[in-house]
Design a protein around this motif. Structure first.
Motif, PDB file in Angstrom:
ATOM      1  N   CYS A  65      34.440  42.586  38.081  1.00 12.38           N
ATOM      2  CA  CYS A  65      34.520  41.382  38.926  1.00 12.38           C
ATOM      3  C   CYS A  65      33.304  41.325  39.860  1.00 12.38           C
ATOM      4  N   VAL A  67      33.109  39.757  42.614  1.00 15.24           N
ATOM      5  CA  VAL A  67      33.515  39.721  44.028  1.00 15.24           C
ATOM      6  C   VAL A  67      34.124  41.057  44.442  1.00 15.24           C
ATOM      7  N   HIS A  68      34.940  41.617  43.544  1.00 18.20           N
ATOM      8  CA  HIS A  68      35.638  42.876  43.844  1.00 18.20           C
ATOM      9  C   HIS A  68      35.109  43.948  42.895  1.00 18.20           C
ATOM     10  N   CYS A  93      38.001  38.773  38.635  1.00 23.20           N
ATOM     11  CA  CYS A  93      39.153  39.582  38.226  1.00 23.20           C
ATOM     12  C   CYS A  93      40.397  38.730  37.986  1.00 23.20           C
ATOM     13  N   CYS A  97      40.924  34.866  42.402  1.00 23.30           N
ATOM     14  CA  CYS A  97      39.652  35.426  42.881  1.00 23.30           C
ATOM     15  C   CYS A  97      38.544  34.391  42.691  1.00 23.30           C
TER      16      CYS A  97
HETATM   17 ZN   LIG Z   1      37.801  39.550  42.023  1.00 23.62          ZN
END
Ligand SMILES: [Zn+2]
Ligand SMILES: [Zn+2]
Length: 474
Positions: A65, A67-68, A93, A97
């Motif tokens: 992901c 972002v994560h 993810c 998200c």
């Molecule tokens: Zn994410």
């Protein structure tokens, strides 16, 4: 005999474009234990250290992901693929998200389309740090072309052969040698793969190891997160209302100023910032973001606070020099401070060489002012108490600059156009409001003397640890 005592990494999670500097403690042939390197060019007693970095490519690699970084990706933004945005940025993810990130994510699409409109000239600047490997980065091991294993421009990881160093048939893992220096900067090709750092003492003559090698594994390399745009607060026009701006502009010309407390590495601890992942607190990660942001403002004068001595000398001064800035520095005093001498922070003022020249530098040490104040007016019996309250190691850096632009000498022919810039970091403690006020008062008294003697306009920048309406408001 040269040997490795201990090796560890500043953070387990490597980030693309962010140099990894492992901590390597060596025992030198004379028995001394030190973190100083023993390179091939300067062997000790016929022995030197050899370093290797490997990328471990597994068939079971998964997209991550954007972002994560710790989460596996389940969906991909097709808009990114169409816009030729680096593929690592397209992964998310979950649907939530993706929708949560949309406000920031869509900026990538907008930038990409404007970059394309300008014949792609801007694209390299925007996405260059993800490396030239670009869209090939998440191909499975072995299916990418050899050029995918090259290095990004500007990254110096030492000479590297473009072939696998070994394959473990059972686990489906292939090791690629990616670096031969003590430090390594992960490239886009490393995303999703673990790295291995290996060091061994080598005989200078035979070029063969003289002891066992020490190695350490990282977690999977993650892409550098896209910085969140800043939400800047507009200053109320009334604050500036009483200044006679028009006449100032006509006599001096205009310039821009940035004041920024960068949070010294010594204070960026996991205790103080427990909500922040460890990799995001590492100095090598933060410094590149800070530099990119600071340079991005294109300010004519930059006043930074909490700049450590070592980071000023090794990083900010040389990096900002490349962008046309001259640097001045004043570190905090250390009567109270008892930590690492290289981690003492201070104030750094930078100015564009093409806009200003340096005339004079004044240093204010509030400890000294506290000493003379107590000597002058505090009865002997109360001196110790007064000093312990006022002595907090805070400082200010004052620079007198001469403008190389503007309406030179129109009113007074031959007069130099000077400007006085103060940069300070006022005491942080909320229960020391009197100390904050006294420090600012002391600084302003000093500036007043300079202003009166030379009739110079003043600019006071800094971190005052105070908001408008509180004890200090200037
Ligand atoms: Zn994410
Ligand atoms: Zn997208």
């Amino acid at each position: 005999m040269l040997s490795v005592v201990r090796v560890h990494l500043p953070s387990e999670i490597p980030i693309v474009g962010c140099e990894i500097t492992p901590y390597v403690l060596l025992r030198r042939p004379d028995g001394a234990v030190s973190t100083n390197d023993v390179p091939e060019t300067a062997p000790a007693d016929g022995q030197f250290m050899r370093y290797r970095w490997y990328r471990i490519q597994s068939d079971r690699k998964v997209p991550i992901c954007s972002v994560h970084p710790m989460e596996q990706a389940t969906i991909q933004c097709l808009g990114c693929l169409k816009s030729k945005i680096p593929v690592a940025k397209s992964y998310h993810c979950s649907a939530k998200c993706f929708s949560d990130a949309w406000q920031h994510h869509k900026v990538l699409h907008e930038r990409a389309s404007s970059a394309l409109n300008e014949n792609g000239a801007e694209e390299e600047e925007l996405f260059g740090r993800f490396g030239s490997g670009g869209s090939g980065v998440l191909s499975t091991a072995g299916s990418g072309s050899l050029s995918n294993f090259g290095q990004s421009p500007g990254v110096n990881n030492g000479p590297v052969p473009f072939y696998p160093s070994g394959t473990d048939k059972n686990s489906g893992e292939t090791w690629f040698e990616v670096g031969r220096s003590r430090t390594y900067t992960p490239t886009a090709d490393d995303i999703g793969h673990a790295l291995k750092f290996e060091c061994v003492a080598v005989d200078s003559e035979k070029k063969s190891p003289i002891g066992p090698s020490t190695s350490i594994m990282t977690s999977r390399v993650i892409p550098a997160p896209t910085p969140t745009p800043r939400r800047l607060i507009q200053v109320n026009g009334d604050v500036l209302g009483h200044l006679d701006l028009d006449s100032q502009i006509s006599s001096l010309g205009t310039f821009t100023v940035l004041s920024y407390n960068i949070l010294a590495d010594a204070y960026a601890t996991t205790d103080a910032y427990s909500y922040c992942p460890t990799w995001a607190l590492t100095w090598n990660y933060r410094r590149q973001n800070l530099l990119r942001e600071i340079i991005g403002y294109h300010a004519d004068i930059i006043c930074l606070q909490e700049v450590q001595v070592n980071h000023f000398e090794d990083f900010f001064s040389p990096e900002l020099d490349k962008h046309g800035y001259q640097a001045l520095y004043k570190k905090r005093t250390t009567e109270v401070y008892s930590g690492n001498p290289m981690a003492i922070d201070g104030c750094a003022t930078f100015f564009r060489r093409d806009k200003f020249s340096h005339v004079k530098k004044y240093e204010v040490e509030f400890n000294k002012a506290a000493q003379s104040l107590t000597d002058a007016i505090i009865p002997a019996a109360q001196k110790r108490v007064a000093l312990s309250r006022l002595i907090k190691d805070n400082i200010a850096l004052i620079a007198v600059l001469e403008a190389k632009f503007g309406n030179h000498g129109a009113e007074n022919p031959g007069k130099r156009q000077l400007l006085c810039v103060a940069n300070t970091h006022i005491n942080v403690h909320q229960d020391l409001k009197d100390v904050k006020l006294w420090e600012v008062h002391t600084l302003l008294k000093g500036l007043e003397k300079i202003a009166v003697s030379a009739d110079i306009p003043m600019l006071v920048c800094g971190d005052f640890n105070s908001t408008p309406g509180r004890c200090i408001c200037i």
